[in-house]
Design a protein around this motif. Structure first.
Motif, mmCIF file in Angstrom:
data_model
loop_
_atom_site.group_PDB
_atom_site.id
_atom_site.type_symbol
_atom_site.label_atom_id
_atom_site.label_comp_id
_atom_site.label_asym_id
_atom_site.label_seq_id
_atom_site.Cartn_x
_atom_site.Cartn_y
_atom_site.Cartn_z
ATOM 1 N N GLU A 123 5.279 3.851 -3.520
ATOM 2 C CA GLU A 123 4.887 3.861 -5.093
ATOM 3 C C GLU A 123 3.301 3.713 -5.003
ATOM 4 O OE1 GLU A 123 8.250 1.354 -7.369
ATOM 5 O OE2 GLU A 123 7.089 0.343 -5.799
ATOM 6 N N PRO A 124 2.626 4.271 -5.889
ATOM 7 C CA PRO A 124 1.189 4.550 -5.807
ATOM 8 C C PRO A 124 0.783 3.124 -5.962
ATOM 9 C CG PRO A 124 1.862 6.165 -7.011
ATOM 10 C CD PRO A 124 3.146 5.462 -7.001
ATOM 11 N N VAL A 125 1.214 2.040 -6.772
ATOM 12 C CA VAL A 125 0.791 0.478 -6.896
ATOM 13 C C VAL A 125 0.920 -0.105 -5.593
ATOM 14 C CG1 VAL A 125 1.027 -1.473 -8.318
ATOM 15 C CG2 VAL A 125 1.133 0.637 -9.354
ATOM 16 N N LEU A 126 2.130 0.044 -5.253
ATOM 17 C CA LEU A 126 2.300 -0.572 -3.711
ATOM 18 C C LEU A 126 1.550 -0.021 -2.764
ATOM 19 C CD1 LEU A 126 3.714 -2.433 -2.064
ATOM 20 C CD2 LEU A 126 5.652 -0.930 -1.521
ATOM 21 N N MET A 127 1.225 1.287 -2.777
ATOM 22 C CA MET A 127 0.271 1.577 -1.625
ATOM 23 C C MET A 127 -1.015 1.155 -1.826
ATOM 24 S SD MET A 127 -0.850 5.670 -1.000
ATOM 25 C CE MET A 127 -1.016 6.149 0.710
ATOM 26 N N ARG A 128 -1.525 1.112 -3.223
ATOM 27 C CA ARG A 128 -2.964 0.471 -3.120
ATOM 28 C C ARG A 128 -3.115 -1.107 -2.891
ATOM 29 N NH1 ARG A 128 -7.556 0.919 -6.356
ATOM 30 N NH2 ARG A 128 -8.152 -1.026 -7.714
ATOM 31 N N ALA A 129 -2.064 -1.635 -3.102
ATOM 32 C CA ALA A 129 -1.812 -3.029 -2.781
ATOM 33 C C ALA A 129 -1.919 -3.099 -1.269
ATOM 34 C CB ALA A 129 -0.664 -3.834 -3.435
ATOM 35 N N LEU A 130 -1.117 -2.548 -0.395
ATOM 36 C CA LEU A 130 -1.209 -2.559 1.050
ATOM 37 C C LEU A 130 -2.600 -2.173 1.552
ATOM 38 C CD1 LEU A 130 2.270 -0.994 1.781
ATOM 39 C CD2 LEU A 130 1.862 -3.405 1.540
ATOM 40 N N ARG A 131 -3.241 -1.335 0.834
ATOM 41 C CA ARG A 131 -4.609 -0.818 1.489
ATOM 42 C C ARG A 131 -5.650 -2.157 0.986
ATOM 43 N NH1 ARG A 131 -5.360 5.559 0.099
ATOM 44 N NH2 ARG A 131 -4.997 6.314 2.230
ATOM 45 N N ILE A 132 -5.642 -2.353 -0.085
ATOM 46 C CA ILE A 132 -6.856 -3.443 -0.707
ATOM 47 C C ILE A 132 -6.293 -4.686 -0.215
ATOM 48 C CG2 ILE A 132 -7.715 -4.189 -2.552
ATOM 49 C CD1 ILE A 132 -7.594 -1.352 -3.733
ATOM 50 N N SER A 133 -5.404 -5.116 -0.679
ATOM 51 C CA SER A 133 -5.121 -6.470 -0.175
ATOM 52 C C SER A 133 -4.744 -7.141 1.298
ATOM 53 C CB SER A 133 -3.850 -7.084 -1.026
ATOM 54 O OG SER A 133 -4.252 -7.079 -2.206
ATOM 55 N N TYR A 134 -3.905 -6.045 2.116
ATOM 56 C CA TYR A 134 -3.300 -6.347 3.483
ATOM 57 C C TYR A 134 -4.278 -5.392 4.380
ATOM 58 C CZ TYR A 134 0.055 -8.660 0.611
ATOM 59 O OH TYR A 134 0.620 -9.520 -0.284
ATOM 60 N N HIS A 135 -5.099 -4.590 3.745
ATOM 61 C CA HIS A 135 -5.853 -3.599 4.873
ATOM 62 C C HIS A 135 -4.939 -2.810 5.851
ATOM 63 C CE1 HIS A 135 -9.264 -5.430 3.041
ATOM 64 N NE2 HIS A 135 -8.845 -6.628 3.378
ATOM 65 N N VAL A 136 -3.745 -2.462 5.448
ATOM 66 C CA VAL A 136 -2.792 -1.774 6.271
ATOM 67 C C VAL A 136 -3.480 -0.388 6.231
ATOM 68 C CG1 VAL A 136 -0.438 -0.969 6.073
ATOM 69 C CG2 VAL A 136 -0.863 -3.286 5.439
ATOM 70 N N PRO A 137 -3.422 0.096 7.792
ATOM 71 C CA PRO A 137 -4.047 1.362 7.744
ATOM 72 C C PRO A 137 -2.679 2.276 7.563
ATOM 73 C CG PRO A 137 -3.353 0.058 9.950
ATOM 74 C CD PRO A 137 -3.285 -0.765 8.872
ATOM 75 N N ILE A 138 -3.259 2.991 6.417
ATOM 76 C CA ILE A 138 -2.269 4.195 5.594
ATOM 77 C C ILE A 138 -3.071 5.383 5.504
ATOM 78 C CG2 ILE A 138 -0.776 4.666 3.501
ATOM 79 C CD1 ILE A 138 -0.458 1.664 3.103
ATOM 80 N N GLN A 139 -2.114 6.431 5.814
ATOM 81 C CA GLN A 139 -2.859 7.685 5.393
ATOM 82 C C GLN A 139 -1.987 8.645 4.428
ATOM 83 O OE1 GLN A 139 -3.705 10.926 8.467
ATOM 84 N NE2 GLN A 139 -5.068 9.185 9.245
ATOM 85 N N LYS A 140 -2.391 9.234 3.613
ATOM 86 C CA LYS A 140 -1.458 9.976 2.604
ATOM 87 C C LYS A 140 -1.270 11.223 3.475
ATOM 88 C CE LYS A 140 -3.687 8.606 -1.590
ATOM 89 N NZ LYS A 140 -4.229 9.019 -2.837
ATOM 90 N N VAL A 141 0.020 11.633 3.326
ATOM 91 C CA VAL A 141 0.418 13.191 3.945
ATOM 92 C C VAL A 141 0.442 14.050 2.914
ATOM 93 C CG1 VAL A 141 2.399 14.105 4.839
ATOM 94 C CG2 VAL A 141 1.743 11.906 5.768
ATOM 95 N N GLY A 142 0.526 13.843 1.671
ATOM 96 C CA GLY A 142 0.491 14.813 0.565
ATOM 97 C C GLY A 142 0.392 14.156 -0.808
ATOM 98 N N GLY A 143 0.335 14.747 -1.917
ATOM 99 C CA GLY A 143 0.092 14.176 -3.196
ATOM 100 C C GLY A 143 1.289 13.500 -3.801
ATOM 101 N N ARG A 144 1.162 12.894 -5.002
ATOM 102 C CA ARG A 144 2.254 12.365 -5.625
ATOM 103 C C ARG A 144 3.586 13.341 -5.848
ATOM 104 N NH1 ARG A 144 0.974 8.050 -10.328
ATOM 105 N NH2 ARG A 144 -0.502 6.970 -9.277
ATOM 106 N N VAL A 145 4.683 12.833 -5.673
ATOM 107 C CA VAL A 145 5.664 13.635 -5.722
ATOM 108 C C VAL A 145 6.829 12.814 -6.685
ATOM 109 C CG1 VAL A 145 7.708 14.726 -4.576
ATOM 110 C CG2 VAL A 145 5.495 14.775 -3.536
#
Length: 184
Positions: A123-145
């Motif tokens: 989910e976009p909100v969870l992805m943002r939290a994982l990146r910003i709060s936890y610095h989880v290395p995440i890469q988008k593979v595609g856009g929102r679906v």
């Protein structure tokens, strides 16, 4: 604390958690027949509050219909060291407090089984939290679906980067200290 689902009671609690959250959000249910591991999060008081399922990733995975995972160079280079994350859920009254337990469970599994990357629909909100709060290395593979009731972003989580650099991820729970205290 996170723990492997090891018996029928824990399996019932696991199913109760993710189906409650999916129902809350209006998601369609999809029960998995094939999985690598299932975890639950249990509070110190013994309440089951979170779930996560790790599934095998393959070229014929249904994930490839949602996002172009198979075309991504990291996936191509590491085939055989990729897994999928499914049923990541925390009951609403406990959200925010137990994310680190779920993240630690998937990192612990990845390190033990030499998983380099996880394919996920976030989910976009969870992805943002994982990146910003936890610095989880995440890469988008595609856009929102739109998928099963909500927008998701096909993503790859670099689990290897986390377990190879544990000192950078202060939220990581050491499985040796991941113990429930027994209360009478």
């Amino acid at each position: 604390m996170f723990k492997r689902v090891e018996n029928e009671l824990e399996f019932a609690m696991f199913n109760g958690i993710w189906t409650t959250v999916w129902n809350e959000k209006g998601f369609e249910f999809e029960f998995s027949e094939v999985f690598l591991e299932r975890y639950v999060v249990v509070t110190e008081e013994g309440h089951y509050v979170g779930s996560i399922e790790i599934k095998p990733y393959a070229e014929d995975s249904s994930m490839n219909e949602i996002g172009p995972f198979l075309e991504h160079p990291l996936i191509q280079a590491e085939m055989g060291h990729i897994a999928e994350i499914d049923k990541l859920a925390i009951l609403s009254t406990f959200r925010g407090r137990y994310v680190t337990d779920l993240l630690s469970a998937i990192v612990h599994y990845a390190e033990r089984h030499q998983i380099s990357y996880y394919a996920m629909l976030l989910e976009p909100v969870l992805m943002r939290a994982l990146r910003i709060s936890y610095h989880v290395p995440i890469q988008k593979v595609g856009g929102r679906v739109f998928y099963k009731g909500e927008d998701v972003i096909p993503s790859i989580v670099n689990a290897r980067e986390v377990y190879m650099n544990k000192e950078r991820f202060t939220w990581l729970i050491d499985p040796r200290h991941n113990v429930i205290k027994k209360y009478k």
